[in-house]
Write an enzyme that holds these catalytic residues in place. Structure first.
Site, PDB file in Angstrom:
ATOM      1  N   SER A 143     -70.161 -45.872 -55.507  1.00 40.14           N
ATOM      2  CA  SER A 143     -69.287 -44.858 -54.918  1.00 40.14           C
ATOM      3  C   SER A 143     -69.351 -43.588 -55.753  1.00 40.14           C
ATOM      4  O   SER A 143     -69.625 -43.629 -56.958  1.00 40.14           O
ATOM      5  CB  SER A 143     -67.840 -45.365 -54.893  1.00 40.14           C
ATOM      6  OG  SER A 143     -66.934 -44.328 -54.558  1.00 40.14           O
ATOM      7  N   TYR A 156     -60.808 -49.338 -59.413  1.00 42.31           N
ATOM      8  CA  TYR A 156     -61.917 -49.366 -58.461  1.00 42.31           C
ATOM      9  C   TYR A 156     -63.028 -48.414 -58.923  1.00 42.31           C
ATOM     10  O   TYR A 156     -64.211 -48.766 -58.911  1.00 42.31           O
ATOM     11  CB  TYR A 156     -61.409 -48.960 -57.079  1.00 42.31           C
ATOM     12  CG  TYR A 156     -62.477 -48.763 -56.027  1.00 42.31           C
ATOM     13  CD1 TYR A 156     -62.934 -49.830 -55.268  1.00 42.31           C
ATOM     14  CD2 TYR A 156     -63.006 -47.490 -55.777  1.00 42.31           C
ATOM     15  CE1 TYR A 156     -63.901 -49.644 -54.294  1.00 42.31           C
ATOM     16  CE2 TYR A 156     -63.968 -47.304 -54.806  1.00 42.31           C
ATOM     17  CZ  TYR A 156     -64.420 -48.378 -54.066  1.00 42.31           C
ATOM     18  OH  TYR A 156     -65.369 -48.188 -53.105  1.00 42.31           O
ATOM     19  N   LYS A 160     -66.994 -49.257 -59.995  1.00 50.16           N
ATOM     20  CA  LYS A 160     -68.152 -48.638 -59.360  1.00 50.16           C
ATOM     21  C   LYS A 160     -69.064 -47.968 -60.386  1.00 50.16           C
ATOM     22  O   LYS A 160     -70.276 -47.873 -60.189  1.00 50.16           O
ATOM     23  CB  LYS A 160     -67.694 -47.640 -58.297  1.00 50.16           C
ATOM     24  CG  LYS A 160     -67.041 -48.312 -57.089  1.00 50.16           C
ATOM     25  CD  LYS A 160     -67.995 -49.267 -56.393  1.00 50.16           C
ATOM     26  CE  LYS A 160     -67.442 -49.836 -55.108  1.00 50.16           C
ATOM     27  NZ  LYS A 160     -68.409 -50.682 -54.390  1.00 50.16           N
TER      28      LYS A 160
END
Length: 252
Positions: A143, A156, A160
């Site tokens: 991401s 998160y 990533k």
């Protein structure tokens, strides 16, 4: 002849959003594609959609965090198609929002178990099959948040970033064997998973203010990148993270 003719691909978390678009594109480009996700009903629905387009797909229920389901995923793929050439690891979890240092330990563990550990294990467990074919590929879906962390997606974002590191480390190890490992870092894409980043008017305006191209990305635009990376057109590319973010900042 289509550029992925004769190839067999597994795409995890591929019943919706970016994963579904990748599975569809790989199949359109000639690959036999194994579609998977945690819920059988979602797998069945996705397979039905793709078969109505006359695409060659197999559906297998797989929670990537469960070793027995990962094993079944590979076994059913080999049983059906006899080989594996491409693994696209797309599954991700984000059960809570907030800053990285506000994250509960249990939430941190869940995010890393799915987003990083399961991706690592899928890659590791796919190798005996990938090694049997020339020009095999692994693609991790990271991401833009791995480069520029989102305030509400702290843990998160870190997970990533870890996938970008995993890509580089695995690529160096596998390059002598002719197995390429690359990564896609999508920006803010119009999917159910990303809705909190754009569903309200204020969030939408904030998101667009960060995107030089002035619009959200679409899942099909990520699928094109994936198809390129696993094709011979990218035969000299490995260890790279391809950022597809409409121009958002992408430097560590």
């Amino acid at each position: 002849m289509k550029r992925l003719h004769g190839k067999v691909a597994i795409v995890t978390a591929s019943t919706d959003g970016i994963g579904f678009s990748i599975a569809k594109r790989l199949a359109e480009d000639g690959a036999n594609v194994v579609v998977s996700s945690r819920k059988q009903s979602n797998v069945d629905a996705a397979v039905d959609k793709l078969k109505k387009l006359n695409l060659e797909v197999l559906g297998v229920k797989c929670h990537v965090g469960l070793s027995e389901e990962r094993k079944a995923l590979f076994e059913q793929t080999i049983q059906k198609y006899g080989k594996l050439n491409i693994l696209v690891s797309n599954a991700a979890s984000n059960p809570a929002v907030g800053g990285v240092l506000e994250c509960e330990e249990s939430v941190w563990d869940k995010i890393f178990d799915v987003n990083v550990k399961a991706a690592y294990l899928l890659a590791k467990e796919s190798l005996p099959h990938l090694r049997k074919s020339k020009g095999s590929n692994i693609v991790f879906v990271s991401s833009i948040a791995g480069y520029d962390p989102f305030e509400l997606l702290g843990t998160y974002s870190v997970s990533k970033t870890a996938l970008i590191g995993l890509t580089k480390a695995a690529a160096k190890e596998l390059a002598p064997e002719g197995i390429r490992v690359n990564c896609i870092a999508p920006g803010i894409i119009r999917t159910k998973f990303s809705k909190p980043l754009y569903e309200s008017e204020s969030a939408h305006d904030e998101a667009l203010s960060r995107i030089p191209m002035g619009r959200l990305g679409e899942s099909d635009e990520m699928a094109g990148v994936a198809s390129f990376l696993v094709s011979e057109d990218a035969s000299y590319i490995t260890g790279e993270a391809i950022v597809a973010s409409g121009g958002m900042t992408s430097r560590l």
